[in-house]
Every structure is written in C-alpha cells, then in structure tokens.
Enzyme design. Structure first.
Site, PDB file in Angstrom:
ATOM      1  CE  LYS A 203       8.777  35.879 -13.079  1.00 24.40           C
ATOM      2  NZ  LYS A 203       9.761  33.736 -13.948  1.00 24.40           N
ATOM      3  NE  ARG A 237       7.021  30.789  -7.846  1.00 22.27           N
ATOM      4  CZ  ARG A 237       7.967  32.749  -7.863  1.00 22.27           C
ATOM      5  NH1 ARG A 237       7.530  33.452  -8.780  1.00 22.27           N
ATOM      6  NH2 ARG A 237       8.032  32.690  -6.286  1.00 22.27           N
TER       7      ARG A 237
HETATM    8  N1  HH2 Z   1       9.849  33.105 -10.935  1.00 18.29           N
HETATM    9  C1  HH2 Z   1      10.943  34.087  -9.713  1.00 18.29           C
HETATM   10  C2  HH2 Z   1      10.862  33.242  -9.173  1.00 18.29           C
HETATM   11  N2  HH2 Z   1      11.613  31.716  -8.516  1.00 18.29           N
HETATM   12  N3  HH2 Z   1      10.291  29.874  -9.976  1.00 18.29           N
HETATM   13  C3  HH2 Z   1      10.161  28.759 -11.134  1.00 18.29           C
HETATM   14  N4  HH2 Z   1       9.804  27.707 -10.516  1.00 18.29           N
HETATM   15  N5  HH2 Z   1       9.835  29.782 -12.100  1.00 18.29           N
HETATM   16  C4  HH2 Z   1       9.625  30.935 -11.705  1.00 18.29           C
HETATM   17  O1  HH2 Z   1       9.301  31.904 -13.201  1.00 18.29           O
HETATM   18  C5  HH2 Z   1      10.243  31.374 -11.070  1.00 18.29           C
HETATM   19  C6  HH2 Z   1      10.512  31.098  -9.738  1.00 18.29           C
HETATM   20  C7  HH2 Z   1      10.676  35.274  -9.983  1.00 18.29           C
HETATM   21  O2  HH2 Z   1       9.461  35.545  -8.926  1.00 18.29           O
HETATM   22  P1  HH2 Z   1       8.903  36.170  -7.584  1.00 18.29           P
HETATM   23  O3  HH2 Z   1       9.507  35.244  -6.910  1.00 18.29           O
HETATM   24  O4  HH2 Z   1       7.705  37.172  -7.529  1.00 18.29           O
HETATM   25  O5  HH2 Z   1      10.783  37.769  -7.580  1.00 18.29           O
HETATM   26  P2  HH2 Z   1      12.044  37.495  -6.828  1.00 18.29           P
HETATM   27  O6  HH2 Z   1      12.976  36.563  -7.530  1.00 18.29           O
HETATM   28  O7  HH2 Z   1      12.796  38.757  -7.036  1.00 18.29           O
HETATM   29  O8  HH2 Z   1      11.973  37.135  -5.413  1.00 18.29           O
END
Ligand code: HH2
Length: 258
Positions: A203, A237
C-alpha cells in the site's frame, strides 16, 4: 490470504491477471506458496477508481471462482455488491470480503442465509474520493465504533458472530498518520472479539515510508504484516505469499515453545 485481482486497473498488479487462465494460474501459485485463503476481486478499490457494473465484475470473477471453489483452500470474493455476493455464493465462495461492510441495501440479506464468512472493512467515503483530506477526531475510536456497529448489524441480520471478521481498512480514507495509529492500536480492534484481517500489502503508505514504487514494496509489506500479527491480526491479505509465509515461520519460531 493471497490476493487475486481480476482487474485491468488494480494499483499494484492491474492487468496482469485479467485473463481468467492467468488469474487461475496465479491463484494456484499462491496456494502452492502457502496461502490458506485466496481473495478474488473483479473491481479495483484503489483511490480514484471508477465503479464497475455488477455484470462486468461477475464476468471477471465467475470463471476463476468456478475453477477454484471446492479446491485446496477456501475462496473469498472481494465485492460490495449484493448481486455479486449472491452469485459468488452460488458458485462456491466461502467468504465475502466487503470493503463497504455490508452497507449496500440488500447486502446483509445476500450473505445471511448462506454458510459463508464475511469480512467487514472500515472505509471512510468511497474509493473515488476517499483520499481527499480524510479527517478523524480519534481514528482508532471511530474505526472501532464503526466495526462494532457493523458487526452488530450483521448479527441482527442473522449472521452468526463466528462468521464475522473485521478489518480497519488500511489506506481507505486514511492518511499515513491514520494508518500508523491503526496499526499501533490493532489490539484495540482485536478486543472487539472478532478475528482481525489486515491489508497493508504494497500500500501507498509503505511507498511513502520507503520511497519505493508498488512493485518494490515486498520487504516493507512483510515487515508490516509481522507488526500486524504481533498486534493481534489473524488474517493477512497479501500479494506476496511466499515471503510472508517465511517471515511468519520466523515469528512462530520465536514465539513458539517447540
Ligand atoms: N485492500 C484492497 C482491496 N480489498 N479488502 C480488505 N478486506 N482489506 C484491504 O485492506 C483491502 C481489501 C486494495 O488492494 P488491492 O486489491 O491489491 O488493490 P485494488 O483495490 O486496486 O484492486
């Protein structure tokens, strides 16, 4: 929990696993590396991301879910839309990971009748605008009250407490200082009595601390993961399962009595 983003625009791996076969292969690799859960998402929630219609989200995740459900590990689906939740449960999802904490009308009902776990995450605002000067009087207190209220709403809707996981939502309407306060006080969230999920992997806060772009945040992500576990996180995660697993083995070695 290994992350499988079936999206063109996720902040660290957008476009790499948009093709279903690539996403399935990636998920299997994460399981081989030691993931206990894979989290499949069809909509990016990065700051500024545009919403995706439910039909598109489903088109992206359905083939991946079909290939993985009933396999070696439970599959979680990262969605905030009740129609996607219902379809995902029908296709064998074991967990719904909702960055909106079941606030969409119909979301609690979509989950309540099924035998699935649910992750309730704190988010201030919505992804399009959430990083525009977020302010809190007491970020830890406000996140705890929100999660306690959402867990109570989920229980009132018929979701048993032992199906609920909570998450402070690192980076979702939070500055670097807010994320630090939440990580420092993660044990206050754990004291609410639900398992805590922490998502710090790659992040932007880690980029701000180290000066590194998203693709070079492995060491920072692993460090953050360990700090979260020491403060009570039960689910991490992460995008990089192998490195996180190794670090956890070292932590277990130090903490264990074997
Ligand atoms: N962070 C992201 C997406 N989903 N869900 C939970 N429960 N907690 C988190 O911290 C979280 C989440 C963001 O990360 P990522 O999926 O890699 O990116 P993007 O939202 O751009 O797909």
């Amino acid at each position: 929990m290994g992350v499988v983003n079936v999206t063109p625009d996720s902040f660290s791996d957008g476009g790499r696993y948009l093709d279903a076969d690539a996403a399935i292969a990636h998920a299997r690799r994460l399981v081989d590396e030691g993931a206990d859960i894979v989290d499949v998402g069809g909509e990016s929630s990065r700051p500024g991301a545009a919403p995706v219609p439910a039909a598109r989200e489903l088109e992206r995740i359905a083939p991946v879910l079909e290939a993985l459900a009933g396999g070696a590990v439970p599959v979680s689906v990262d969605t905030a839309k009740p129609e996607v939740m219902r379809e995902a449960i029908g296709l064998g999802a074991s967990m719904i990971n909702d960055i909106n904490a079941l606030r969409a009308p119909g979301a609690p009902a979509a989950v309540a009748g099924a035998d699935v776990a649910v992750c309730l995450m704190h988010m201030r605002g919505e992804p399009r605008t959430m990083q525009e000067a977020p302010r809190y009087a007491d970020v830890v207190g406000e996140v705890c009250s929100f999660l306690a209220e959402r867990a109570a709403a989920a229980v009132a809707a018929g979701i048993a407490p032992d199906r609920i996981v909570i998450d402070p939502g690192f980076g979702f309407g939070k500055t670097v200082a807010h994320n630090r306060a939440l990580l420092r006080s993660l044990d206050a969230l754990a004291a609410l009595g639900y398992p805590v999920l922490a998502g710090l992997s790659r992040k932007s806060t880690l980029g701000r601390i180290t000066g590194r772009p998203a693709g070079e945040r492995l060491a920072a992500s692993v460090a953050a993961a360990l700090l979260a576990v020491e403060r009570g996180a039960r689910i991490l995660r992460v995008h990089d399962v192998a490195g996180t697993r190794d670090a956890l083995k070292v932590l277990e070695w130090v903490m264990g009595d074997g």
